[in-house]
Design a protein around this motif. Structure first.
Motif, PDB file in Angstrom:
ATOM      1  N   ILE A   1       0.822  -1.213   0.000  1.00 32.70           N
ATOM      2  CA  ILE A   1       0.000   0.000   0.000  1.00 32.70           C
ATOM      3  C   ILE A   1       0.860   1.268   0.000  1.00 32.70           C
ATOM      4  O   ILE A   1       0.546   2.229  -0.717  1.00 32.70           O
ATOM      5  CB  ILE A   1      -0.954   0.003   1.220  1.00 32.70           C
ATOM      6  CG1 ILE A   1      -1.972  -1.144   1.109  1.00 32.70           C
ATOM      7  CG2 ILE A   1      -1.650   1.345   1.381  1.00 32.70           C
ATOM      8  CD1 ILE A   1      -2.755  -1.415   2.399  1.00 32.70           C
ATOM      9  N   LEU A   2       1.923   1.295   0.770  1.00 32.91           N
ATOM     10  CA  LEU A   2       2.719   2.514   0.972  1.00 32.91           C
ATOM     11  C   LEU A   2       3.146   3.211  -0.323  1.00 32.91           C
ATOM     12  O   LEU A   2       2.999   4.433  -0.426  1.00 32.91           O
ATOM     13  CB  LEU A   2       3.933   2.224   1.854  1.00 32.91           C
ATOM     14  CG  LEU A   2       4.753   3.441   2.271  1.00 32.91           C
ATOM     15  CD1 LEU A   2       3.896   4.443   3.040  1.00 32.91           C
ATOM     16  CD2 LEU A   2       5.959   3.024   3.099  1.00 32.91           C
ATOM     17  N   PRO A   3       3.656   2.503  -1.338  1.00 33.12           N
ATOM     18  CA  PRO A   3       4.051   3.208  -2.568  1.00 33.12           C
ATOM     19  C   PRO A   3       2.892   3.900  -3.290  1.00 33.12           C
ATOM     20  O   PRO A   3       3.117   4.792  -4.111  1.00 33.12           O
ATOM     21  CB  PRO A   3       4.638   2.103  -3.454  1.00 33.12           C
ATOM     22  CG  PRO A   3       4.957   0.971  -2.543  1.00 33.12           C
ATOM     23  CD  PRO A   3       4.007   1.084  -1.393  1.00 33.12           C
TER      24      PRO A   3
ATOM     25  N   ARG B   1       1.049  10.260   1.210  1.00 30.58           N
ATOM     26  CA  ARG B   1       1.335  10.714   2.582  1.00 30.58           C
ATOM     27  C   ARG B   1       1.738   9.511   3.428  1.00 30.58           C
ATOM     28  O   ARG B   1       1.674   8.381   2.963  1.00 30.58           O
ATOM     29  CB  ARG B   1       0.116  11.413   3.177  1.00 30.58           C
ATOM     30  CG  ARG B   1      -1.138  10.532   3.206  1.00 30.58           C
ATOM     31  CD  ARG B   1      -2.374  11.316   3.487  1.00 30.58           C
ATOM     32  NE  ARG B   1      -2.826  11.886   2.238  1.00 30.58           N
ATOM     33  CZ  ARG B   1      -4.050  12.280   1.981  1.00 30.58           C
ATOM     34  NH1 ARG B   1      -4.968  12.199   2.895  1.00 30.58           N
ATOM     35  NH2 ARG B   1      -4.391  12.784   0.826  1.00 30.58           N
ATOM     36  N   GLN B   2       2.102   9.751   4.668  1.00 31.99           N
ATOM     37  CA  GLN B   2       2.504   8.676   5.574  1.00 31.99           C
ATOM     38  C   GLN B   2       1.269   7.978   6.148  1.00 31.99           C
ATOM     39  O   GLN B   2       0.191   8.561   6.210  1.00 31.99           O
ATOM     40  CB  GLN B   2       3.344   9.243   6.727  1.00 31.99           C
ATOM     41  CG  GLN B   2       4.651   9.868   6.275  1.00 31.99           C
ATOM     42  CD  GLN B   2       5.544   8.858   5.580  1.00 31.99           C
ATOM     43  OE1 GLN B   2       5.773   7.759   6.071  1.00 31.99           O
ATOM     44  NE2 GLN B   2       6.032   9.223   4.399  1.00 31.99           N
ATOM     45  N   PHE B   3       1.449   6.746   6.611  1.00 29.98           N
ATOM     46  CA  PHE B   3       0.338   6.017   7.226  1.00 29.98           C
ATOM     47  C   PHE B   3      -0.235   6.764   8.420  1.00 29.98           C
ATOM     48  O   PHE B   3      -1.424   6.699   8.683  1.00 29.98           O
ATOM     49  CB  PHE B   3       0.776   4.607   7.660  1.00 29.98           C
ATOM     50  CG  PHE B   3       0.676   3.593   6.567  1.00 29.98           C
ATOM     51  CD1 PHE B   3      -0.534   3.270   5.979  1.00 29.98           C
ATOM     52  CD2 PHE B   3       1.814   2.951   6.115  1.00 29.98           C
ATOM     53  CE1 PHE B   3      -0.623   2.335   4.964  1.00 29.98           C
ATOM     54  CE2 PHE B   3       1.737   2.009   5.100  1.00 29.98           C
ATOM     55  CZ  PHE B   3       0.522   1.701   4.519  1.00 29.98           C
ATOM     56  N   SER B   4       0.614   7.478   9.147  1.00 31.33           N
ATOM     57  CA  SER B   4       0.135   8.214  10.318  1.00 31.33           C
ATOM     58  C   SER B   4      -0.895   9.282   9.949  1.00 31.33           C
ATOM     59  O   SER B   4      -1.657   9.731  10.794  1.00 31.33           O
ATOM     60  CB  SER B   4       1.312   8.855  11.060  1.00 31.33           C
ATOM     61  OG  SER B   4       1.985   9.769  10.203  1.00 31.33           O
ATOM     62  N   GLU B   5      -0.919   9.682   8.672  1.00 35.28           N
ATOM     63  CA  GLU B   5      -1.869  10.687   8.206  1.00 35.28           C
ATOM     64  C   GLU B   5      -3.107  10.072   7.560  1.00 35.28           C
ATOM     65  O   GLU B   5      -4.007  10.791   7.130  1.00 35.28           O
ATOM     66  CB  GLU B   5      -1.180  11.621   7.203  1.00 35.28           C
ATOM     67  CG  GLU B   5      -0.020  12.391   7.806  1.00 35.28           C
ATOM     68  CD  GLU B   5       0.743  13.185   6.755  1.00 35.28           C
ATOM     69  OE1 GLU B   5       0.100  13.720   5.819  1.00 35.28           O
ATOM     70  OE2 GLU B   5       1.962  13.271   6.875  1.00 35.28           O
TER      71      GLU B   5
ATOM     72  N   HIS C   1      -7.258   2.870   6.378  1.00 29.68           N
ATOM     73  CA  HIS C   1      -6.121   1.945   6.447  1.00 29.68           C
ATOM     74  C   HIS C   1      -6.633   0.501   6.520  1.00 29.68           C
ATOM     75  O   HIS C   1      -6.194  -0.372   5.760  1.00 29.68           O
ATOM     76  CB  HIS C   1      -5.257   2.295   7.662  1.00 29.68           C
ATOM     77  CG  HIS C   1      -3.934   1.620   7.699  1.00 29.68           C
ATOM     78  ND1 HIS C   1      -2.948   1.994   8.585  1.00 29.68           N
ATOM     79  CD2 HIS C   1      -3.406   0.594   6.991  1.00 29.68           C
ATOM     80  CE1 HIS C   1      -1.890   1.221   8.414  1.00 29.68           C
ATOM     81  NE2 HIS C   1      -2.149   0.363   7.455  1.00 29.68           N
ATOM     82  N   ALA C   2      -7.581   0.265   7.411  1.00 30.43           N
ATOM     83  CA  ALA C   2      -8.143  -1.088   7.569  1.00 30.43           C
ATOM     84  C   ALA C   2      -8.882  -1.531   6.306  1.00 30.43           C
ATOM     85  O   ALA C   2      -8.776  -2.699   5.902  1.00 30.43           O
ATOM     86  CB  ALA C   2      -9.071  -1.135   8.783  1.00 30.43           C
ATOM     87  N   VAL C   3      -9.599  -0.617   5.667  1.00 29.58           N
ATOM     88  CA  VAL C   3     -10.309  -0.962   4.426  1.00 29.58           C
ATOM     89  C   VAL C   3      -9.301  -1.351   3.346  1.00 29.58           C
ATOM     90  O   VAL C   3      -9.508  -2.326   2.610  1.00 29.58           O
ATOM     91  CB  VAL C   3     -11.215   0.195   3.948  1.00 29.58           C
ATOM     92  CG1 VAL C   3     -11.763  -0.081   2.556  1.00 29.58           C
ATOM     93  CG2 VAL C   3     -12.360   0.422   4.918  1.00 29.58           C
ATOM     94  N   MET C   4      -8.201  -0.616   3.259  1.00 28.58           N
ATOM     95  CA  MET C   4      -7.170  -0.958   2.269  1.00 28.58           C
ATOM     96  C   MET C   4      -6.568  -2.330   2.570  1.00 28.58           C
ATOM     97  O   MET C   4      -6.299  -3.106   1.647  1.00 28.58           O
ATOM     98  CB  MET C   4      -6.096   0.128   2.211  1.00 28.58           C
ATOM     99  CG  MET C   4      -6.578   1.396   1.542  1.00 28.58           C
ATOM    100  SD  MET C   4      -5.262   2.608   1.338  1.00 28.58           S
ATOM    101  CE  MET C   4      -5.681   3.784   2.604  1.00 28.58           C
ATOM    102  N   TRP C   5      -6.346  -2.631   3.843  1.00 21.97           N
ATOM    103  CA  TRP C   5      -5.862  -3.967   4.205  1.00 21.97           C
ATOM    104  C   TRP C   5      -6.828  -5.033   3.686  1.00 21.97           C
ATOM    105  O   TRP C   5      -6.409  -6.026   3.103  1.00 21.97           O
ATOM    106  CB  TRP C   5      -5.757  -4.114   5.715  1.00 21.97           C
ATOM    107  CG  TRP C   5      -4.506  -3.627   6.353  1.00 21.97           C
ATOM    108  CD1 TRP C   5      -3.418  -3.054   5.753  1.00 21.97           C
ATOM    109  CD2 TRP C   5      -4.203  -3.677   7.739  1.00 21.97           C
ATOM    110  NE1 TRP C   5      -2.472  -2.747   6.689  1.00 21.97           N
ATOM    111  CE2 TRP C   5      -2.927  -3.115   7.919  1.00 21.97           C
ATOM    112  CE3 TRP C   5      -4.899  -4.129   8.857  1.00 21.97           C
ATOM    113  CZ2 TRP C   5      -2.319  -3.016   9.168  1.00 21.97           C
ATOM    114  CZ3 TRP C   5      -4.292  -4.025  10.104  1.00 21.97           C
ATOM    115  CH2 TRP C   5      -3.016  -3.476  10.254  1.00 21.97           C
TER     116      TRP C   5
END
Length: 178
Positions: A95-97, A101-105, A111-115
């Motif tokens: 997901i990160l690439p 922005r950073q995960f913290s944002e 985040h959970a939906v993307m997982w």
């Protein structure tokens, strides 16, 4: 003694269960599949994991006691909850690439939906990629921030060709032929 001229209960038409979307666009409960419900409960459980770093077993026990859980596909819920928690570093690495922005944002809900989306792309070949994408967008609309579903859509749509390359290519080929 007065006569009651109102129609009796037996002669009144029965009310039909409501289906479709509410005025806010959220799917009504009657129209949700067992798998959609499993995704909702998995989302709630993964949120607890991301925000509280709670133990998966404790989260699972709590979630299974929530109202309506009996209507969910518990096997799919188990796969999503435990699969996402077990592979969270791998999911985040994919997901990160795609993020700007950073995960913290990123909202813990998005985040959970993307997982869930990435996990299903990788491990649930029986679920078409467009269904995974649409279900995740609906989760983000229902539980996330105002435009969170757009962000989820962009990230998962960007990952689909990488994680489901043959299926996405075949789908795009069909569209070009039409």
């Amino acid at each position: 003694m007065s006569e009651d001229h109102s129609p009796s209960a037996s002669s009144r038409p029965r009310r039909q269960p409501r289906v479709g979307n509410t005025s806010t666009g959220v799917r009504k409960a009657a129209s949700k599949s067992n798998r959609s419900r499993a995704r909702e409960f998995a989302l709630q459980a993964l949120y607890q994991h991301i925000v509280g770093r709670n133990d998966a077993t404790a989260i699972d026990m709590f979630t299974r006691d929530l109202a309506g859980f009996h209507k969910a596909d518990s096997a799919h819920y188990d796969a999503l909850l435990h699969g996402c928690i077990t592979t969270e570093a791998d999911l985040d690495a994919l997901i990160l690439p795609m993020l700007d922005r950073q995960f913290s944002e990123i909202s813990p809900v998005e985040h959970a939906v993307m997982w869930i989306g990435v996990y299903e792309f990788q491990h649930c070949a029986d679920v078409p990629w467009r269904v995974v994408l649409n279900e995740c967008i609906e989760l983000a609309k229902e539980f996330g921030g105002t435009d969170g579903h757009k962000y989820v859509n962009a990230v998962l749509n960007g990952l689909a060709p990488k994680l489901r390359s043959l299926e996405v290519a075949a789908d795009k080929g069909k569209q070009a032929a039409d």
